[in-house]
Design a protein around this motif. Structure first.
Motif, PDB file in Angstrom:
ATOM      1  N   LEU A  36       0.817  -1.215   0.000  1.00 45.52           N
ATOM      2  CA  LEU A  36       0.000   0.000   0.000  1.00 45.52           C
ATOM      3  C   LEU A  36       0.851   1.264   0.000  1.00 45.52           C
ATOM      4  O   LEU A  36       0.366   2.331  -0.409  1.00 45.52           O
ATOM      5  N   ALA A  37       2.086   1.164   0.422  1.00 50.21           N
ATOM      6  CA  ALA A  37       2.960   2.337   0.380  1.00 50.21           C
ATOM      7  C   ALA A  37       3.346   2.702  -1.054  1.00 50.21           C
ATOM      8  O   ALA A  37       3.805   3.812  -1.309  1.00 50.21           O
ATOM      9  N   ARG A  38       3.151   1.765  -1.981  1.00 53.79           N
ATOM     10  CA  ARG A  38       3.505   2.012  -3.379  1.00 53.79           C
ATOM     11  C   ARG A  38       2.272   2.009  -4.287  1.00 53.79           C
ATOM     12  O   ARG A  38       2.389   1.780  -5.481  1.00 53.79           O
ATOM     13  N   ARG A  39       1.122   2.293  -3.762  1.00 54.35           N
ATOM     14  CA  ARG A  39      -0.105   2.245  -4.551  1.00 54.35           C
ATOM     15  C   ARG A  39      -0.166   3.386  -5.564  1.00 54.35           C
ATOM     16  O   ARG A  39       0.297   4.496  -5.303  1.00 54.35           O
ATOM     17  N   SER A  44       7.946   3.570 -13.772  1.00 53.55           N
ATOM     18  CA  SER A  44       9.299   3.878 -13.300  1.00 53.55           C
ATOM     19  C   SER A  44      10.192   2.697 -13.631  1.00 53.55           C
ATOM     20  O   SER A  44       9.748   1.679 -14.174  1.00 53.55           O
ATOM     21  N   ALA A  45      11.474   2.810 -13.286  1.00 51.80           N
ATOM     22  CA  ALA A  45      12.408   1.719 -13.530  1.00 51.80           C
ATOM     23  C   ALA A  45      12.042   0.488 -12.710  1.00 51.80           C
ATOM     24  O   ALA A  45      12.281  -0.647 -13.131  1.00 51.80           O
ATOM     25  N   ALA A  46      11.485   0.697 -11.525  1.00 51.48           N
ATOM     26  CA  ALA A  46      11.096  -0.432 -10.667  1.00 51.48           C
ATOM     27  C   ALA A  46       9.790  -1.062 -11.129  1.00 51.48           C
ATOM     28  O   ALA A  46       9.610  -2.282 -11.015  1.00 51.48           O
ATOM     29  N   HIS A  47       8.876  -0.255 -11.623  1.00 52.09           N
ATOM     30  CA  HIS A  47       7.565  -0.734 -12.096  1.00 52.09           C
ATOM     31  C   HIS A  47       7.303  -0.093 -13.461  1.00 52.09           C
ATOM     32  O   HIS A  47       6.853   1.049 -13.541  1.00 52.09           O
ATOM     33  N   TRP A  48       7.577  -0.834 -14.511  1.00 55.32           N
ATOM     34  CA  TRP A  48       7.571  -0.262 -15.858  1.00 55.32           C
ATOM     35  C   TRP A  48       6.225   0.337 -16.258  1.00 55.32           C
ATOM     36  O   TRP A  48       6.184   1.317 -16.998  1.00 55.32           O
ATOM     37  N   LEU A  49       5.140  -0.245 -15.793  1.00 63.91           N
ATOM     38  CA  LEU A  49       3.803   0.275 -16.109  1.00 63.91           C
ATOM     39  C   LEU A  49       3.112   0.861 -14.880  1.00 63.91           C
ATOM     40  O   LEU A  49       1.927   1.188 -14.940  1.00 63.91           O
ATOM     41  N   GLY A  50       3.847   0.993 -13.794  1.00 61.83           N
ATOM     42  CA  GLY A  50       3.265   1.528 -12.568  1.00 61.83           C
ATOM     43  C   GLY A  50       2.634   0.439 -11.719  1.00 61.83           C
ATOM     44  O   GLY A  50       2.820  -0.761 -11.958  1.00 61.83           O
ATOM     45  N   THR A  51       1.886   0.875 -10.711  1.00 61.39           N
ATOM     46  CA  THR A  51       1.231  -0.058  -9.789  1.00 61.39           C
ATOM     47  C   THR A  51      -0.255   0.269  -9.705  1.00 61.39           C
ATOM     48  O   THR A  51      -0.701   1.351 -10.078  1.00 61.39           O
ATOM     49  N   ASP A  52      -1.014  -0.701  -9.198  1.00 62.13           N
ATOM     50  CA  ASP A  52      -2.455  -0.488  -9.073  1.00 62.13           C
ATOM     51  C   ASP A  52      -2.811   0.048  -7.687  1.00 62.13           C
ATOM     52  O   ASP A  52      -1.922   0.472  -6.923  1.00 62.13           O
ATOM     53  N   GLY A  55      -0.930  -1.465  -4.823  1.00 65.08           N
ATOM     54  CA  GLY A  55       0.522  -1.482  -4.919  1.00 65.08           C
ATOM     55  C   GLY A  55       1.076  -2.669  -5.680  1.00 65.08           C
ATOM     56  O   GLY A  55       2.285  -2.930  -5.622  1.00 65.08           O
ATOM     57  N   ARG A  56       0.250  -3.356  -6.424  1.00 64.05           N
ATOM     58  CA  ARG A  56       0.708  -4.515  -7.205  1.00 64.05           C
ATOM     59  C   ARG A  56       1.257  -4.047  -8.554  1.00 64.05           C
ATOM     60  O   ARG A  56       0.711  -3.129  -9.167  1.00 64.05           O
ATOM     61  N   ASP A  57       2.308  -4.700  -8.999  1.00 63.80           N
ATOM     62  CA  ASP A  57       2.950  -4.329 -10.256  1.00 63.80           C
ATOM     63  C   ASP A  57       2.018  -4.618 -11.430  1.00 63.80           C
ATOM     64  O   ASP A  57       1.581  -5.758 -11.631  1.00 63.80           O
ATOM     65  N   LEU A  58       1.736  -3.602 -12.226  1.00 64.38           N
ATOM     66  CA  LEU A  58       0.743  -3.729 -13.290  1.00 64.38           C
ATOM     67  C   LEU A  58       1.246  -4.605 -14.438  1.00 64.38           C
ATOM     68  O   LEU A  58       0.490  -5.414 -14.995  1.00 64.38           O
TER      69      LEU A  58
END
Length: 271
Positions: A36-39, A44-52, A55-58
């Motif tokens: 939830l801290a990354r929702r 970004s480089a860590a999450h190419w399409l972002g997160t939902d 906070g799950r990797d899209l």
């Protein structure tokens, strides 16, 4: 109108299928891991399409969603072909009362819209991905049975079939050696055109909460989960929608290319 060449259509489908099969190895994150801290993070480089919103990797969820969708569609295809070929060849080879009864059964299934019939089947069987697969297959097999029956009727009077019967081959052997191979091209065209249709059915039923249960990644579920965030994070809806669109388009292009390659009438008209 000039269609996509068959090798390119096959390549596009193979690319999508490869991404689905390789999801466990190429997905950068666990698709179910929440943070939830990354929702709602942007790409970004860590999450190419972002997160939902959890906070799950899209990207990981899209890849695993492809795996679930392709696997379900493959199961639908196997069930439809097995049931449609069995009923159609049985009706075509035996004829008489068997043919009449089986074709009236097909007529009963074909009079109801496929989505309505699938919803009825799910109501009888219950929710869940397995039941959705069975429901979609049961709502589509009759068209294949009709096609196979018609082709079997036209084939059973051919000289090589009559010669096989005179030689003492059983009906089962004739169906396996002579009839089924002759049907393969027509079935391949019809199935490739229907794969996208089944994909839409699957995503729609999952969107309604009747198929894959959250938090499992599946494109229809992802769109449903993202509805409350459409204004603030529209990519959560647009990306799985684009994945469905691209997959359906790829299947339709493959079906058109196969039809052009395998249908003699179309080839003659093109020349």
């Amino acid at each position: 109108m000039r269609r996509l060449p068959l090798p390119l259509a096959l390549g596009l489908v193979a690319l999508l299928l490869g991404a689905a099969l390789l999801a466990p190895w190429i997905a950068p994150h666990d698709p179910a891991a929440t943070d939830l801290a990354r929702r709602l993070l942007p790409p970004s480089a860590a999450h190419w399409l972002g997160t939902d919103h959890l906070g799950r990797d899209l990207l990981s969820r899209l890849l695993w969603g492809a795996r679930a969708s392709f696997g379900a569609v493959a199961a639908i295809l196997a069930l439809v072909l097995a049931l449609g070929c069995a009923v159609g060849m049985l009706a075509g080879m035996l004829g008489g009362v068997v043919d009449a009864v089986l074709m009236r059964l097909c007529d009963a299934f074909m009079t109801v819209p496929t989505l309505v019939l699938a919803l009825f089947m799910i109501g009888a069987l219950g929710t869940g991905l397995g039941n959705v697969v069975v429901a979609i297959a049961l709502s589509h097999w009759a068209w294949y049975a009709r096609l196979v029956r018609g082709l079997t009727l036209s084939l059973r009077q051919r000289d090589h079939i009559l010669a096989a019967r005179v030689a003492g081959l059983s009906r089962l052997a004739i169906l396996r050696r002579h009839v089924l191979p002759a049907l393969a091209g027509q079935l391949a065209v019809l199935a490739s055109l229907d794969l996208g249709h089944w994909m839409l059915h699957l995503a729609g039923l999952s969107f309604l909460g009747l198929g894959v249960a959250p938090p499992a990644p599946e494109w229809g579920i992802m769109i449903n989960d993202a509805r409350p965030f459409f204004r603030s994070a529209p990519m959560l809806v647009l990306l799985p929608g684009a994945a469905i669109l691209l997959t359906v388009l790829a299947f339709n292009l493959l079906g058109d290319a196969l039809r052009d390659r395998l249908d003699p009438a179309l080839r003659e008209h093109a020349h």
